[in-house]
Structure formats: C-alpha cells, structure tokens
Enzyme design. Structure first.
Site, PDB file in Angstrom:
ATOM      1  N   SER A   1      26.581   2.344  -7.661  1.00  0.00           N
ATOM      2  CA  SER A   1      25.284   1.940  -7.116  1.00  0.00           C
ATOM      3  C   SER A   1      24.803   0.648  -7.761  1.00  0.00           C
ATOM      4  O   SER A   1      24.906   0.472  -8.982  1.00  0.00           O
ATOM      5  CB  SER A   1      24.290   3.076  -7.335  1.00  0.00           C
ATOM      6  OG  SER A   1      23.243   2.683  -8.176  1.00  0.00           O
ATOM      7  N   LYS A   2      24.295  -0.241  -6.922  1.00  0.00           N
ATOM      8  CA  LYS A   2      23.829  -1.535  -7.427  1.00  0.00           C
ATOM      9  C   LYS A   2      22.701  -1.342  -8.431  1.00  0.00           C
ATOM     10  O   LYS A   2      22.528  -2.123  -9.344  1.00  0.00           O
ATOM     11  CB  LYS A   2      23.298  -2.376  -6.264  1.00  0.00           C
ATOM     12  CG  LYS A   2      24.386  -3.062  -5.476  1.00  0.00           C
ATOM     13  CD  LYS A   2      23.766  -4.083  -4.546  1.00  0.00           C
ATOM     14  CE  LYS A   2      24.711  -4.405  -3.423  1.00  0.00           C
ATOM     15  NZ  LYS A   2      24.105  -5.142  -2.337  1.00  0.00           N
TER      16      LYS A   2
END
Ligand code: GLU
Length: 554
Positions: free
Chosen positions: A302-303
């Site tokens: 996940s960013k």
C-alpha cells in the site's frame, strides 16, 4: 421505420460523428501491423492519477520483456486519462521519466516530446471519436442502448438486490431501460435528460466459456449478463469500452494487466465478441504482496503504509536501476535466479522471458532480498561506475554531499576502489543514500570520532600513549606488511602482544592484543571500529592527514 428511428437516436447520441466515421475507416487507418509471425505488441496503460507504484513497474517490465525478448516487438505507452477529475498535474511526465529511468523505453506512445507512432493518439482523451464510432456500431446493431436511470433509481435497485440476495448490477429485470421504445428514448434525449450508454448483454451466467490466460492458465469464465456502461453521461468511455477499442486499433497482441481485471473479464469477453474484433492474448499478473510483520501475514502493498511501494522511493533512496530491475526479474520469472547463477555476467535482456513462468498466486516483495541483490550488483561495478551512480544521485537528492564528492572526482573514485575487484569484493551498500555515511571519514568536513567506539578494555591513558607514539612513527608504507609491522612493534612496546596464540592461551598475561591496538588506530583515523582495509585508507588519506587525526586523539 424502426431503422429510421434508430438512426435518429444515433444522430442524437453521436452528433460528433458523420457518415465517414465508420469502423471500416478505422480499420483502414490502423491496419494490421506488418510484423513477422509471432512478434508481440504490448502496452502499458497507466492512468495519470497519482504516483507510479512498484506494481506499475512490475507490469511494465513484463510488457517490455514480452515485446522485446524475442526481438522486433513493439512496446507502447498509452495514457488512460479519461478520469480528468482525478488527474494529477505532471503525472504523465513522471510516468515517462520514471519508466525511462529504469531503462524501459517505449517504441510507441506518449513521449516527453509528444506522441510517437502510427497508431495514436496514445492519450485516451484524444481518441473520443474512435470510442464513439464503435459505440455507435453497437447501438445500431442492437448491442447498446441509452439508460436514463438516476443515481436514486440505481441506489434503490441496489437495495432491492441486497434484500432479495440477488447479484448487484444492471441486468435482467433490473435493467429497466433495456427495452425502452426508441421513440421514448428519443423524446427523453430531446428533453435534455441525462443518460449513459449501456451494453446490451446476451449472456447467460449459468454457462461457462473456456479462457486461456497466459499466467493463470486455463480458466472457466461464466458468461456475462451485466448491461455495463460503455459511455458515461459526458460521452467519455469507461475502461471496458476504451481498452477494447484501443487494443484492437493499436493492434496489441498481448494484454498484460493486473488481476483486478479478472472480475470484469466476462464483460470484456462478451464486448470483444460483440464488436467483432479478434481478442488479443490476455495475461493477468498477480499483485505484488508484502509480508506484514504486524499482522503476521501477506497483504497487498500500500502506498500509504509502505514507502517502498512508490517508484519515487527508488529514485530518492538511490537504488541503481539495474538492482531494481534485477530484483523484479526474480519476482517475475521463477527460473530467473537459476539462470542468473549460471550466467552471472549476462544482461537481463538475454534471459528468455516467458509469461508462463510468472507466478499465478502473488509476487512477494521483500526489501531485504532487494538490498542483497543490490549489494551484489554494486559490488560488481567498477569504482568509476560507483562514482557515477553516487554522484548522479547526489546531484539531485543530496547537494551538500554532491559538492563534497565532486570536488576531487579522482579522490572519490579511489575511495570506491578500496576493496573492489578481486574474488571477494566488499558488499557495503545497497543504495546510494547509504554511501554518505559509509565514506564520511574520507572528508575532514564529515569526519568525526565518537569516544564510545574505542575498545572499553583499553584505558584512556594507554590509548593516548599508543596514539601519541603512532603519530610520531607513522609514515606511508609501500605495502600492508610494512604497515602492520609498525603496529606490531608499537603494540609490544605498550604491553599488547602480537602473538595471537599466546594471547588466546592466557589473555590475562597482556593488556590486550595487536587487534586492540589496530582498533584504537582505526577509530582515531576513521571514527569507527569497522572499515575497509586500514592500510589502503591511510594511503589514500595521505600521511599528513593520518598524522593530524591521530595526534588530535592523543
Ligand atoms: N488503466 C488501467 C489500469 O491502470 C489499465 C489496465 C490495462 O492495462 O488494461 O489498471
């Protein structure tokens, strides 16, 4: 009669098209590519809606390798910019710069200098007419219709489906505008009512079609029954219509895309067929996963949680591009590592890449493994290559360090030459941002000694005496033996034995060993207990500098 009405409806929906805008005209404008049998045409199709992430590079590398591994293929960059609300300014330029920076160069598509290639434009917003041409064909053939449902109506249908435990979506009895008389639709459009254009599905989900995916293998896909949206109310296509039109008229042979598209694959299969286009080969890539220590299991990267998820990270941290590519190749093809050990000196481009060897279940990203690979990649570089890598990185991300290392490039290159070459080169760093600290003692501006680094078992008085004398006797030696001889003599003089056997047999008989004395000297000169070969370091620093550092600590 019905036909005239349909033409009237079509003219109302597509005022931008005239009679010359036909599928045939597009087929002629974008003919089959004249390529040798088996040549692959691939594309990546990012949306410029945010920062690029590792998954984009992973997919892009697969595309690039599929196109180029057998030679002569075409790798395109298509910008899927239909969502202008979510578009981030400068994102297109970043996509081009970042992927290019990893050596993934496009043969066709959006480039920094504008679009390049005969199958463009390569930005979807500039292809509106093509989507409309295909949508009009579907409308005229009874495979598309305008739907006037409001948000509220769709929501009510959703609730009813929930209550009835029915599938969600627009289909069957819920597709209330599917059979609306054409007159009525014409009337509504004339009255300015908003509408979307929906696909008219003919599928039966209880039936299955075999589908061969180059990564996932042989699948059984249920037929579609959803009347999904082709054109939104502003005439902009959804991904579903856009990718079919683009991949057909760009003559893509292989669509390699994320597995999140598997759920709508039934829609796409039906749409490709309804358009009358030959479907390209499809490969659905697994997601890049990460092991989350906190939850004790694998999860999607996940960013927000994982800085290493964005491509920016690899630039700012300064990973050589070959390291990242090398690592991704191991994730992409299960037999890559084996090939690499048999061919340590070959370029990754020589590896026989294949989508069949891609993991069907998920690629597990492990930064420790990347660091390991990167250390090996850097260890194989020449001192000049390391200097170039570090200075290119520092120029952009650490100006202060850049001015330090570029003051005397030859001197800095010599730093990187220490411990390099030979059978067992040093594996000190995995990325360029680690270098600053590693070589800080080679520059007076960044050299400092932390008292705590000195061995605890040596008294301050002994330490100072050793250093004071070393400052007197030190001189540049021609070889390591000469240098070590001086340290040995000095050790004996101060009660530290150079006879390691005797020391091991009875350590209490001595103040310590020559190893302790070397450490004291090493700390005085480098500020740390561990460093590459001290003799080489001293030679590079020069007699004057060594003496000054040692006496400053005496
Ligand atoms: N814009 C789509 C995405 O980013 C492209 C998918 C595809 O490659 O077809 O997911």
């Amino acid at each position: 009669m019905e036909n005239t009405k349909l033409l009237e409806l079509s003219a109302l929906i597509f005022p931008d098209l005239d009679d010359c805008d036909t599928i045939e005209s597009l087929e002629e404008k974008f003919p089959e590519r004249n390529l040798p049998e088996g040549t692959k045409v691939t594309r990546i199709a990012p949306s410029p809606t945010g920062s690029m992430h590792l998954g984009n590079l992973y997919g892009a590398l697969a595309d690039e390798r599929v196109a180029h591994a057998t030679g002569g293929g075409v790798f395109m960059l298509r910008i899927e910019d239909t969502d202008d609300k979510r578009e981030v300014p400068g994102a297109v330029e970043k996509i081009i710069k970042y992927l290019g920076g990893f050596g993934l160069n496009f043969d066709e598509g959006a480039t920094a200098q504008g679009d390049f290639g005969n199958y463009g434009p390569y930005r979807q917003r500039q292809r509106a007419k093509f989507y409309h041409i295909v949508a009009r064909k579907l409308l005229l053939e009874g495979r598309a219709y305008p739907c006037f449902c409001t948000e509220e109506q769709l929501e009510a249908a959703h609730k009813a489906q929930e209550a009835a435990k029915d599938n969600f979506g627009y289909y069957g009895k819920y597709a209330i505008h599917r059979n609306m008389p054409i007159d009525e639709a014409i009337e509504k459009i004339k009255n300015g009512e908003k509408f979307v254009l929906r696909f008219k599905s003919m599928g039966d989900p209880s039936k299955k079609t075999p589908f061969k995916d180059s990564i996932k293998g042989n699948l059984e896909i249920p037929e579609n029954d959803q009347d999904f949206v082709l054109l939104k109310s502003d005439g902009i296509p959804t991904y579903h219509l856009a990718h079919v039109v683009d991949d057909h008229f760009m003559r893509t042979t292989d669509v390699i895309r994320g597995e999140e598209w598997l759920s709508t694959l039934p829609w796409h299969i039906e749409l490709w067929a309804a358009c009358g286009f030959r479907r390209p080969r499809f490969s659905h890539t697994s997601q890049v996963l990460k092991f989350d220590e906190e939850i004790g299991s694998k999860r999607k990267m996940s960013k927000r949680k994982d800085p290493e998820c964005t491509l920016e990270f690899y630039y700012t941290t300064g990973y050589p591009r070959t390291s990242v590519i090398e690592y991704l190749m191991t994730l992409l093809n299960s037999n890559y590592e084996q090939w690499r050990s048999a061919n340590p000196d070959k370029n990754y481009r020589e590896f026989p890449f294949s989508t069949n060897k891609m993991s069907a279940s998920g690629a597990l990203f492990d930064i420790a493994k990347l660091n390991d690979i990167s250390k090996n990649v850097i260890a194989r570089m020449t001192a000049e290559e390391v200097y170039e890598g570090v200075s290119d990185w520092a120029k952009e991300y650490d100006e202060e360090f850049y001015s330090l290392i570029s003051r005397d490039p030859e001197y800095t290159t010599n730093i990187f030459a220490i411990g390099r070459g030979g059978k067992k080169p040093r594996k000190d760093f995995s990325c360029w941002s680690e270098v600053r600290d590693f070589i800080s003692y080679f520059f007076d501006e960044t050299f400092k000694v932390n008292e705590n680094e000195y061995p605890e078992n040596i008294t301050v008085a002994d330490r100072k005496a050793i250093l004071s004398e070393y400052a007197q006797v030190y001189k540049t030696e021609a070889d390591n033996n000469g240098w070590f001889e001086t340290v040995k003599i000095l050790s004996e003089k101060h009660g530290f034995t150079s006879d390691m056997k005797a020391y091991k047999a009875d350590p209490t008989a001595f103040k310590g060993s020559v190893a302790d004395v070397s450490t004291v000297i090493r700390v005085a000169i480098t500020g740390r207990q561990n460093s590459p070969d001290l003799f080489a370091i001293c030679n590079l620093l020069g007699e004057e500098c060594v003496k000054a550092r040692v006496s400053a600590q005496a």
